[in-house]
Design an enzyme around this catalytic site. Structure first.
Site, PDB file in Angstrom:
ATOM      1  N   ASN A   1       0.868  -1.188   0.000  1.00 54.40           N
ATOM      2  CA  ASN A   1       0.000   0.000   0.000  1.00 54.40           C
ATOM      3  C   ASN A   1       0.898   1.229   0.000  1.00 54.40           C
ATOM      4  O   ASN A   1       1.420   1.638   1.032  1.00 54.40           O
ATOM      5  CB  ASN A   1      -0.913  -0.030   1.230  1.00 54.40           C
ATOM      6  CG  ASN A   1      -1.889   1.136   1.276  1.00 54.40           C
ATOM      7  OD1 ASN A   1      -1.751   2.115   0.545  1.00 54.40           O
ATOM      8  ND2 ASN A   1      -2.864   1.043   2.160  1.00 54.40           N
TER       9      ASN A   1
ATOM     10  N   ARG B   1      -2.426  -1.534  -3.746  1.00 53.45           N
ATOM     11  CA  ARG B   1      -3.277  -0.355  -3.893  1.00 53.45           C
ATOM     12  C   ARG B   1      -2.764   0.422  -5.099  1.00 53.45           C
ATOM     13  O   ARG B   1      -1.588   0.776  -5.178  1.00 53.45           O
ATOM     14  CB  ARG B   1      -3.193   0.521  -2.648  1.00 53.45           C
ATOM     15  CG  ARG B   1      -3.905   1.866  -2.799  1.00 53.45           C
ATOM     16  CD  ARG B   1      -3.602   2.763  -1.625  1.00 53.45           C
ATOM     17  NE  ARG B   1      -4.177   4.103  -1.795  1.00 53.45           N
ATOM     18  CZ  ARG B   1      -3.529   5.231  -1.534  1.00 53.45           C
ATOM     19  NH1 ARG B   1      -2.279   5.195  -1.100  1.00 53.45           N
ATOM     20  NH2 ARG B   1      -4.110   6.389  -1.698  1.00 53.45           N
TER      21      ARG B   1
ATOM     22  N   HIS C   1      -8.910   7.530  -2.660  1.00 52.40           N
ATOM     23  CA  HIS C   1      -9.042   6.973  -1.313  1.00 52.40           C
ATOM     24  C   HIS C   1     -10.275   6.080  -1.207  1.00 52.40           C
ATOM     25  O   HIS C   1     -10.813   5.864  -0.118  1.00 52.40           O
ATOM     26  CB  HIS C   1      -9.133   8.087  -0.249  1.00 52.40           C
ATOM     27  CG  HIS C   1      -7.887   8.893  -0.090  1.00 52.40           C
ATOM     28  ND1 HIS C   1      -7.917  10.267   0.022  1.00 52.40           N
ATOM     29  CD2 HIS C   1      -6.583   8.538  -0.030  1.00 52.40           C
ATOM     30  CE1 HIS C   1      -6.675  10.724   0.135  1.00 52.40           C
ATOM     31  NE2 HIS C   1      -5.852   9.684   0.102  1.00 52.40           N
TER      32      HIS C   1
ATOM     33  N   LEU D   1      -8.146  11.814   6.357  1.00 53.53           N
ATOM     34  CA  LEU D   1      -7.221  12.934   6.514  1.00 53.53           C
ATOM     35  C   LEU D   1      -5.829  12.424   6.852  1.00 53.53           C
ATOM     36  O   LEU D   1      -5.583  11.929   7.950  1.00 53.53           O
ATOM     37  CB  LEU D   1      -7.712  13.874   7.626  1.00 53.53           C
ATOM     38  CG  LEU D   1      -9.154  14.378   7.498  1.00 53.53           C
ATOM     39  CD1 LEU D   1      -9.544  15.209   8.712  1.00 53.53           C
ATOM     40  CD2 LEU D   1      -9.335  15.180   6.214  1.00 53.53           C
ATOM     41  N   GLY D   2      -4.922  12.544   5.889  1.00 57.18           N
ATOM     42  CA  GLY D   2      -3.529  12.178   6.099  1.00 57.18           C
ATOM     43  C   GLY D   2      -2.665  13.183   5.367  1.00 57.18           C
ATOM     44  O   GLY D   2      -3.057  14.339   5.188  1.00 57.18           O
TER      45      GLY D   2
ATOM     46  N   GLY E   1      -2.210  13.044   2.296  1.00 58.49           N
ATOM     47  CA  GLY E   1      -3.231  13.296   1.305  1.00 58.49           C
ATOM     48  C   GLY E   1      -4.574  13.229   2.010  1.00 58.49           C
ATOM     49  O   GLY E   1      -4.703  12.535   3.012  1.00 58.49           O
TER      50      GLY E   1
ATOM     51  N   ARG F   1       0.095  19.220  -1.204  1.00 63.28           N
ATOM     52  CA  ARG F   1      -0.762  19.524  -2.344  1.00 63.28           C
ATOM     53  C   ARG F   1      -1.677  20.697  -2.027  1.00 63.28           C
ATOM     54  O   ARG F   1      -2.178  20.829  -0.921  1.00 63.28           O
ATOM     55  CB  ARG F   1      -1.590  18.296  -2.724  1.00 63.28           C
ATOM     56  CG  ARG F   1      -0.829  17.275  -3.536  1.00 63.28           C
ATOM     57  CD  ARG F   1      -1.624  16.007  -3.716  1.00 63.28           C
ATOM     58  NE  ARG F   1      -1.224  14.994  -2.739  1.00 63.28           N
ATOM     59  CZ  ARG F   1      -1.837  13.826  -2.587  1.00 63.28           C
ATOM     60  NH1 ARG F   1      -2.881  13.521  -3.322  1.00 63.28           N
ATOM     61  NH2 ARG F   1      -1.409  12.960  -1.692  1.00 63.28           N
TER      62      ARG F   1
ATOM     63  N   ILE G   1      -4.165  11.873  10.293  1.00 63.65           N
ATOM     64  CA  ILE G   1      -4.649  13.064  10.995  1.00 63.65           C
ATOM     65  C   ILE G   1      -6.027  12.803  11.595  1.00 63.65           C
ATOM     66  O   ILE G   1      -6.302  13.152  12.747  1.00 63.65           O
ATOM     67  CB  ILE G   1      -4.676  14.270  10.047  1.00 63.65           C
ATOM     68  CG1 ILE G   1      -3.254  14.659   9.626  1.00 63.65           C
ATOM     69  CG2 ILE G   1      -5.384  15.458  10.686  1.00 63.65           C
ATOM     70  CD1 ILE G   1      -3.179  15.742   8.559  1.00 63.65           C
TER      71      ILE G   1
ATOM     72  N   GLU H   1      -7.391  10.118  12.660  1.00 66.54           N
ATOM     73  CA  GLU H   1      -7.385   9.209  13.805  1.00 66.54           C
ATOM     74  C   GLU H   1      -6.604   9.747  14.997  1.00 66.54           C
ATOM     75  O   GLU H   1      -6.864   9.342  16.137  1.00 66.54           O
ATOM     76  CB  GLU H   1      -6.785   7.856  13.397  1.00 66.54           C
ATOM     77  CG  GLU H   1      -7.603   7.091  12.364  1.00 66.54           C
ATOM     78  CD  GLU H   1      -6.895   5.832  11.894  1.00 66.54           C
ATOM     79  OE1 GLU H   1      -6.222   5.170  12.725  1.00 66.54           O
ATOM     80  OE2 GLU H   1      -6.990   5.501  10.693  1.00 66.54           O
TER      81      GLU H   1
ATOM     82  N   GLU I   1      -7.129  -0.265   4.991  1.00 65.30           N
ATOM     83  CA  GLU I   1      -7.007  -0.432   3.549  1.00 65.30           C
ATOM     84  C   GLU I   1      -6.313  -1.748   3.212  1.00 65.30           C
ATOM     85  O   GLU I   1      -6.699  -2.434   2.256  1.00 65.30           O
ATOM     86  CB  GLU I   1      -6.214   0.730   2.948  1.00 65.30           C
ATOM     87  CG  GLU I   1      -6.920   2.065   2.971  1.00 65.30           C
ATOM     88  CD  GLU I   1      -6.024   3.180   2.463  1.00 65.30           C
ATOM     89  OE1 GLU I   1      -6.486   3.955   1.616  1.00 65.30           O
ATOM     90  OE2 GLU I   1      -4.876   3.282   2.916  1.00 65.30           O
TER      91      GLU I   1
END
Length: 411
Positions: free
Chosen positions: A7, A97, A185, A214-215, A217, A246, A336, A338, A388
């Site tokens: 992943n 992934r 995602h 939220l990470g 990305g 980004r 983010i 979690e 994931e």
């Protein structure tokens, strides 16, 4: 059945080895071996952590070729103190992934030369991810020879979005040439939606959800009756929320302005994907933890970056709630989502007018897969550990099981 999952994210690469019998378990099992590689371009290092049973191996080394670090980690599956296999040939299937599958891949699929060519072609639309995904597939071919591989696409869950959500209001020839909103995602959003229904013991078909992934990305997805009906990422993973490096959505006129000033497409691509977002505004880092520390130290640009991140998040969330005509469940997930109670609290406070209330103490102390809303809240608020890797492993198991069933019924 041994299933290895790769992943790849924009700043990390996670791996997990699962063992699954003749039936899928009701609850997501823990991998019997897992590893994570985190790339830190600022220090030109890669941080590696490998866990297997009671054995933990950590390392921090200079960045060389990404594939070299990944190869050395995979080989610890059958060598060294974290080995859980006696040889590489025990791996039955490898799942990857893959971020962008375009319109041709609404489901997970076996990797073939044609699929690899499509992943490569679609790299133009996901330049931070598809090349890395393809690199992992090629590496497995070199290490594990003919082991079957499966591509699990992040875009698949969003492939049935309504046309009004998927279409850009440009000339219709854009639609005919494949320029549309694809969303990303999807593996995480789909998993979290199903997990939310499990936790609440309610049919997924009865719920209106927004999942906040939220990470480094980030994206939000509105889900009704178990289907993605809108999402913040679009033609590429660059659209939508402000992210680690980004920009998220910007006025396209800015890009035209930069081009007229002489900036090349490659320069603009690099700016938007790697020099914007939290990193671009703060001038410090793409890591929200670094931003918070700099805010504490009185750095005004860090404060602007943090507040802008929150503002864009709340704005996008509001639009999706309107799309759903209300909200039953709000889900926070990924690095983010979690691990940042301050972000969750700030977002939820803005939804108090809808009757949403969170338990502030529980929000600070929550562990995975729990509801942090108060009993009186009109909206449930869940913190879910996205899995994931397990979702990818499950698709691999299903494809391999279907193949075995077909072969067994042949005359």
């Amino acid at each position: 059945m041994y299933i290895l999952v790769l992943n790849a994210g924009s700043s990390s690469h996670k791996l997990g080895l699962y063992t699954i019998g003749n039936r899928l378990p009701a609850e997501p099992p823990a991998p019997i071996w897992e590893a994570q590689l985190n790339w830190h371009p600022q220090t030109n290092t890669v941080e590696i952590a490998i866990e297997s049973g009671n054995q933990t191996q950590t390392d921090c080394r200079p960045i060389t070729e990404r594939k070299d670090s990944l190869s050395s980690v995979i080989e610890t599956l059958w060598t060294g103190p974290t080995a859980v296999l006696s040889h590489a040939g025990q791996i039955d299937v490898v799942g990857h992934r893959v971020v962008h599958g375009g319109t041709d891949y609404p489901h997970s699929t076996w990797v073939t030369p044609a699929v690899k060519a499509d992943i490569d072609r679609l790299s133009a639309w996901a330049p931070l991810h598809n090349p890395i995904n393809l690199e992992g597939i090629t590496l497995i071919e070199q290490i594990l020879d003919n082991v079957p591989q499966v591509a699990v696409f992040d875009t698949a869950f969003h492939s049935q979005m309504p046309a009004v959500a998927a279409t850009y209001p440009g000339p219709y020839r854009w639609v005919e040439s494949g320029i549309r909103r694809y969303g990303f995602h999807g593996i995480s959003h789909q998993y979290c939606a199903h997990r939310a229904a499990q936790i609440l013991q309610r049919p997924l078909s009865s719920l209106r959800l927004v999942v906040c992934h939220l990470g480094n990305g980030g994206s939000l997805t509105a889900i009704r009756q178990g289907r993605s009906v809108d999402t913040t990422m679009g033609f590429t993973p660059l659209d939508g929320l402000m992210m680690g490096t980004r920009s998220g959505s910007v006025d396209p006129g800015i890009l035209l302005h930069l081009m007229r000033q002489g900036h090349s497409a490659q320069e603009i691509d690099h700016t938007l994907n790697q020099e914007s977002g939290l990193k671009g505004i703060s001038g410090l880092s793409n890591d929200l933890r670094d931003i918070r520390q700099a805010m504490t130290d009185g750095n005004p640009r860090a404060g602007l970056a943090y507040n802008l991140y929150l503002y864009r998040l709340k704005s996008c969330l509001g639009s999706l709630i309107v799309t759903l005509s209300g909200l039953d469940v709000l889900v926070f997930t990924a690095g983010i989502g979690e691990n940042s109670p301050d972000i969750r609290q700030a977002v939820c406070e803005n939804l108090a007018f809808l009757g949403l209330q969170i338990d502030l103490v529980h929000n600070r102390q929550v562990s995975a897969d729990e509801d942090i809303a108060t009993p009186a809240s009109t909206i449930r608020v869940l913190v879910i550990h996205t899995q994931e890797d397990w979702a990818i492993a499950r698709d691999c198991w299903q494809l391999l099981s279907d193949q075995h069933t077909i072969e067994a019924t042949k005359p």
